[in-house]
Scaffold this motif. Structure first.
Motif, PDB file in Angstrom:
ATOM      1  N   TYR A   1       0.692  -0.921   0.165  1.00  0.00           N
ATOM      2  CA  TYR A   1       0.393   0.036  -0.486  1.00  0.00           C
ATOM      3  C   TYR A   1       1.067   1.465  -0.201  1.00  0.00           C
ATOM      4  O   TYR A   1       2.034   1.226   0.516  1.00  0.00           O
ATOM      5  CB  TYR A   1      -0.723  -0.283   1.002  1.00  0.00           C
TER       6      TYR A   1
ATOM      7  N   ASP B   1      -4.248   3.315  -2.728  1.00  0.00           N
ATOM      8  CA  ASP B   1      -5.304   1.460  -2.872  1.00  0.00           C
ATOM      9  C   ASP B   1      -5.027   0.631  -1.928  1.00  0.00           C
ATOM     10  O   ASP B   1      -4.152   0.045  -2.011  1.00  0.00           O
ATOM     11  CB  ASP B   1      -5.209   1.277  -4.394  1.00  0.00           C
ATOM     12  N   LYS B   2      -6.166   0.076  -1.790  1.00  0.00           N
ATOM     13  CA  LYS B   2      -6.085  -0.991  -0.321  1.00  0.00           C
ATOM     14  C   LYS B   2      -6.012  -2.117  -1.314  1.00  0.00           C
ATOM     15  O   LYS B   2      -5.935  -2.991  -0.456  1.00  0.00           O
ATOM     16  CB  LYS B   2      -6.615  -1.013   0.972  1.00  0.00           C
ATOM     17  N   SER B   3      -6.301  -1.955  -2.857  1.00  0.00           N
ATOM     18  CA  SER B   3      -7.304  -3.508  -3.035  1.00  0.00           C
ATOM     19  C   SER B   3      -5.706  -4.741  -2.950  1.00  0.00           C
ATOM     20  O   SER B   3      -4.228  -5.158  -2.674  1.00  0.00           O
ATOM     21  CB  SER B   3      -7.003  -3.322  -4.294  1.00  0.00           C
TER      22      SER B   3
ATOM     23  N   SER C   1      -6.152   0.907  -8.923  1.00  0.00           N
ATOM     24  CA  SER C   1      -6.512  -0.260  -9.022  1.00  0.00           C
ATOM     25  C   SER C   1      -7.096  -0.766  -9.883  1.00  0.00           C
ATOM     26  O   SER C   1      -7.180  -1.417 -11.141  1.00  0.00           O
ATOM     27  CB  SER C   1      -5.547  -0.891  -8.800  1.00  0.00           C
ATOM     28  N   GLN C   2      -8.924  -0.974  -9.514  1.00  0.00           N
ATOM     29  CA  GLN C   2     -10.249  -1.403  -9.985  1.00  0.00           C
ATOM     30  C   GLN C   2     -10.057  -1.151 -11.214  1.00  0.00           C
ATOM     31  O   GLN C   2     -10.789  -0.730 -12.351  1.00  0.00           O
ATOM     32  CB  GLN C   2     -10.901  -1.465  -8.951  1.00  0.00           C
TER      33      GLN C   2
ATOM     34  N   ASP D   1      -8.917  -8.840  -4.615  1.00  0.00           N
ATOM     35  CA  ASP D   1      -9.848  -7.827  -4.728  1.00  0.00           C
ATOM     36  C   ASP D   1      -9.384  -7.403  -6.186  1.00  0.00           C
ATOM     37  O   ASP D   1     -10.824  -6.886  -6.535  1.00  0.00           O
ATOM     38  CB  ASP D   1      -9.708  -6.343  -4.060  1.00  0.00           C
TER      39      ASP D   1
ATOM     40  N   ASN E   1     -13.376   3.780  -4.851  1.00  0.00           N
ATOM     41  CA  ASN E   1     -11.773   4.122  -4.422  1.00  0.00           C
ATOM     42  C   ASN E   1     -10.445   3.163  -4.215  1.00  0.00           C
ATOM     43  O   ASN E   1      -9.782   3.269  -3.473  1.00  0.00           O
ATOM     44  CB  ASN E   1     -12.058   4.129  -2.183  1.00  0.00           C
ATOM     45  N   PHE E   2     -10.987   2.859  -5.590  1.00  0.00           N
ATOM     46  CA  PHE E   2      -9.878   1.635  -5.910  1.00  0.00           C
ATOM     47  C   PHE E   2      -9.181   1.864  -7.177  1.00  0.00           C
ATOM     48  O   PHE E   2      -9.358   1.272  -8.574  1.00  0.00           O
ATOM     49  CB  PHE E   2     -10.666   0.048  -5.971  1.00  0.00           C
TER      50      PHE E   2
END
Ligand SMILES: *[C@@H]1O[C@H](CO)[C@@H](O)[C@H](O)[C@H]1NC(C)=O
Ligand SMILES: *[C@@H]1O[C@H](CO)[C@@H](O)[C@H](O)[C@H]1NC(C)=O
Ligand SMILES: *[C@@H]1O[C@H](CO)[C@@H](O)[C@H](O)[C@H]1NC(C)=O
Ligand SMILES: *[C@@H]1O[C@H](CO)[C@@H](O)[C@H](O)[C@H]1NC(C)=O
Ligand SMILES: *[C@@H]1O[C@H](CO)[C@@H](O)[C@H](O)[C@H]1NC(C)=O
Ligand SMILES: *[C@@H]1O[C@H](CO)[C@@H](O)[C@H](O)[C@H]1NC(C)=O
Ligand SMILES: *[C@@H]1O[C@H](CO)[C@@H](O)[C@H](O)[C@H]1NC(C)=O
Ligand SMILES: *[C@@H]1O[C@H](CO)[C@@H](O)[C@H](O)[C@H]1NC(C)=O
Ligand SMILES: *[C@@H]1O[C@H](CO)[C@@H](O)[C@H](O)[C@H]1NC(C)=O
Length: 587
Positions: A198, A204-206, A483-484, A210, A480-481
């Motif tokens: 992180y 991004d906490k993915s 990467s996604q 996830d 909030n992501f």
């Protein structure tokens, strides 16, 4: 442990990544000696260093969608079908500033005229096509042949456990995962599901689960390596740092040969039964490497990694809206979207398939500022970018202050500048894309915002982004992501009928290009302009005739479209046309 081990990003993304260049930078900053460079030699070295940084930056700078700082908005995008909704928001945050001037207005006017005229003419024959030779290459990295090297995974024996904490955004992580898989096989080790560091830059906490289907990954690679979700209990309590099982970038150099791993890492593994690579990324060479290991690396990238259902489902929505119909089940769509592709929908809703072009416009302020190029914005632009550099790239400001660096004009003529939206639009018009072409823009927070984008959207009104194609509630689970969100861009770009890169180096574009080569069956062209040659054409912007511009740009594009085997030492993720990953069917 892994999270704690990640250094706080003192510098912005490029420099904070724990890569050799970053440490070079840090060391150099510490050493004061280079502040007062004496003589030509020093100047030469600094310029060389600058170019190295420049190259490195283009290849490592985070891809737009993975840069939440510029991407996540305080206000959700409005539910609007205006193609400029995201750009309006940018506009809103730029209140009080004069609009950014656009370059190349003369050529833009010619292009607008040409596009209006070309409306009724047929498209160029090969506009959406790759050369015929591209169809000779077929994916084949899913074929295993371990007989020669023996079976390891079938036995319970393992030399130990490998943990990695990957740094960077989703694209760097993807490369890191597949390198880790390969190294695990090389060392007869068991891989623990990769962890993602992180960073408070990317916010991004993915984690792996996830983004990718964990069970599928484990199962698909079962014949190759053993993968576990957690370290065995008895190893979890070890202080890895104390026993010397923590391995960082200083210990294993960039693109290290397999023999380095056998020499340096295997003894640690055998002694401690566990090795943790921290900040793991681009640490395994592309050549030389045994054939089957290279094939495994390809297999991992092109077959073992599938997005989770949440991403697949929304990705399928995007592709459906872009094409005007549900994506049909092809190997590409199966890999990208799983069972969300080809789901039967009432035939009433089905309509004509439409083609779309995806463009990765890497023209966010960080890229623009770092490039040190000039984009026609006068004093305002220079001041704004200088301010940005002072805050985010202090090392660069330092070099600039003490050294005479190449001029902006020189950088432009060398093709070192990212393409501005108007340059990209001109290129597309010259290639023959019609005015009504649907264009998907990946990574939409363009420097200069609405005004700058106006140039391209005047030529091509059908511009869309994921923010305009998806409703706020459809986008909400990803908000909030970063990467996604990048994964959604990946799906839209990989599925596009044509894809244009305006940044020859970024990891995002490289992976998309490789993916399209692998699964495209010779039908998914990627346009990669040679920016140096494009610059040499654009510099004549005031005098050149449209016909000549068209001819010269097309010549340049044709040359980059050629089908060839991966050059030695180049990335298999970007150039999968090599015997390890794809097989030629003509012999
Ligand atoms: C978006 O499209 C819908 C239906 O096509 C239309 O009713 C609506 O007015 C459009 N919104 C905007 C902002 O253009
Ligand atoms: C963009 O900003 C300008 C100047 O601040 C303003 O006049 C214009 O209305 C804005 N456009 C939109 C769509 O918000
Ligand atoms: C395409 O293939 C043909 C024969 O298969 C060969 O003669 C030709 O040189 C190839 N072209 C390219 C660009 O590789
Ligand atoms: C490898 O495993 C397969 C079945 O999993 C077996 O048929 C084959 O004989 C094994 N090869 C070696 C060299 O052990
Ligand atoms: C891994 O296992 C294979 C087959 O048992 C063996 O040939 C090879 O030497 C092993 N490699 C390492 C690094 O232990
Ligand atoms: C990497 O590990 C070495 C010891 O193996 C240590 O001296 C060095 O400080 C570490 N570097 C970083 C960036 O943590
Ligand atoms: C698809 O169908 C919808 C309504 O069913 C229509 O509004 C839209 O224009 C069609 N799109 C294409 C590309 O034909
Ligand atoms: C995103 O973060 C905000 C504030 O941190 C939070 O209120 C919101 O629920 C989060 N949304 C999702 C989908 O996690
Ligand atoms: C456009 O042409 C002018 C005059 O030749 C030149 O100075 C300028 O650099 C050109 N712009 C670009 C973007 O090449």
């Amino acid at each position: 442990m892994p999270e704690a081990a990640s250094p706080p990003p003192l510098l912005p993304p490029p420099a904070s990544a724990s890569s050799p260049a970053a440490s070079v930078l840090r060391t150099r900053r510490r050493r004061r000696a280079w502040r007062r460079p004496r003589g030509l030699l020093c100047w030469g070295a600094l310029v060389a260093f600058f170019f190295l940084m420049n190259w490195w930056m283009f290849s490592r700078l985070q891809d737009p969608a993975t840069r939440p700082r510029f991407r996540l908005r305080r206000h959700p995008p409005r539910a609007t079908n205006s193609s400029l909704s995201t750009l309006e928001e940018v506009n809103a945050t730029e209140k009080g500033k004069r609009p950014h001037p656009v370059m190349l207005t003369h050529l833009l006017a010619l292009a607008a005229h040409a596009l209006a005229e070309a409306d009724n003419r047929p498209e160029p024959k090969d506009l959406w096509k790759e050369p015929i030779n591209a169809t000779l290459w077929k994916p084949c990295s899913d074929q295993r042949d371990w007989k020669a090297s023996g079976n390891i995974s079938s036995s319970e024996e393992t030399n130990g456990y490998i943990i990695i904490s990957a740094n960077g955004g989703i694209n760097q992580q993807r490369v890191a995962i597949c390198n880790a898989v390969t190294i695990s096989r090389l060392l007869n080790a068991t891989l623990v599901i990769p962890k993602f560091l992180y960073s408070n830059v990317w916010l991004d906490k993915s984690q792996f689960r996830d983004i990718y289907q964990e069970d599928y990954f484990i199962k698909y690679l079962k014949p190759d390596i053993r993968i576990v979700k957690e370290l065995p209990l008895e190893l979890q309590s070890l202080d890895l740092e104390a026993i010397g099982s923590l391995v960082n970038d200083t210990d294993v150099m960039k693109e290290a040969k397999p023999s380095i791993y056998v020499k340096k890492i295997l003894p640690i593994l055998l002694k401690n039964r566990v090795v943790h690579f921290v900040g793991f990324g681009n640490r395994l060479s592309f050549d030389p490497i045994p054939f089957q290991l290279q094939r495994l690396r390809c297999r991992c990238n092109f077959h073992a990694l599938r997005f989770v259902h949440k991403i697949q489902e929304t990705g399928a929505l995007l592709v459906e809206r872009l094409h005007g119909h549900m994506p049909h089940l092809s190997p590409l769509q199966d890999n990208l979207l799983g069972h969300f592709a080809g789901k039967s929908i009432p035939s009433g809703n089905r309509n004509e398939s439409s083609k779309y072009l995806a463009v990765h416009l890497r023209f966010e302020i960080d890229m623009v500022a770092y490039s040190m190029c000039y984009f026609g914005g006068g004093k305002d632009e220079e001041e704004e970018l200088e301010m940005y550099r002072q805050i985010h790239f202090p090392a660069l400001t330092e070099i600039k202050r003490t050294t005479k660096l190449p001029s902006a004009a020189f950088l432009r003529s060398e093709g070192k500048c990212p393409l501005a939206p108007e340059e990209a639009a001109l290129m597309l018009a010259a290639i023959g894309f019609k005015r009504r072409t649907s264009i998907y823009i990946a990574g939409a927070e363009i420097y200069g915002g609405r005004h700058r984008m106006a140039a391209i959207s005047r030529l091509y009104p059908a511009i869309v982004t994921k923010e305009t194609l998806l409703s706020p509630s459809e986008l909400e689970p990803f908000r909030n992501f970063s990467s996604q969100l990048a994964a959604l861009d990946f799906i839209a770009c990989a599925s596009a009928d044509a894809f244009a890169m305006t940044d020859p180096g970024s990891q995002f574009s490289s992976l998309v290009q490789g993916y399209r080569m692998y699964y495209g069956g010779g039908d998914l062209p990627t346009l990669r302009p040679n920016k140096r040659r494009l610059a040499s054409i654009l510099v004549k912007n005031v005098t050149i005739e449209w016909k000549e511009f068209e001819t010269r740009v097309n010549k340049l594009i044709q040359q980059t479209k050629q089908v060839h085997e991966r050059p030695i030492a180049r990335s298999i993720f970007r150039h999968p046309r090599c015997p390890e990953c794809m097989c030629r069917t003509d012999n």
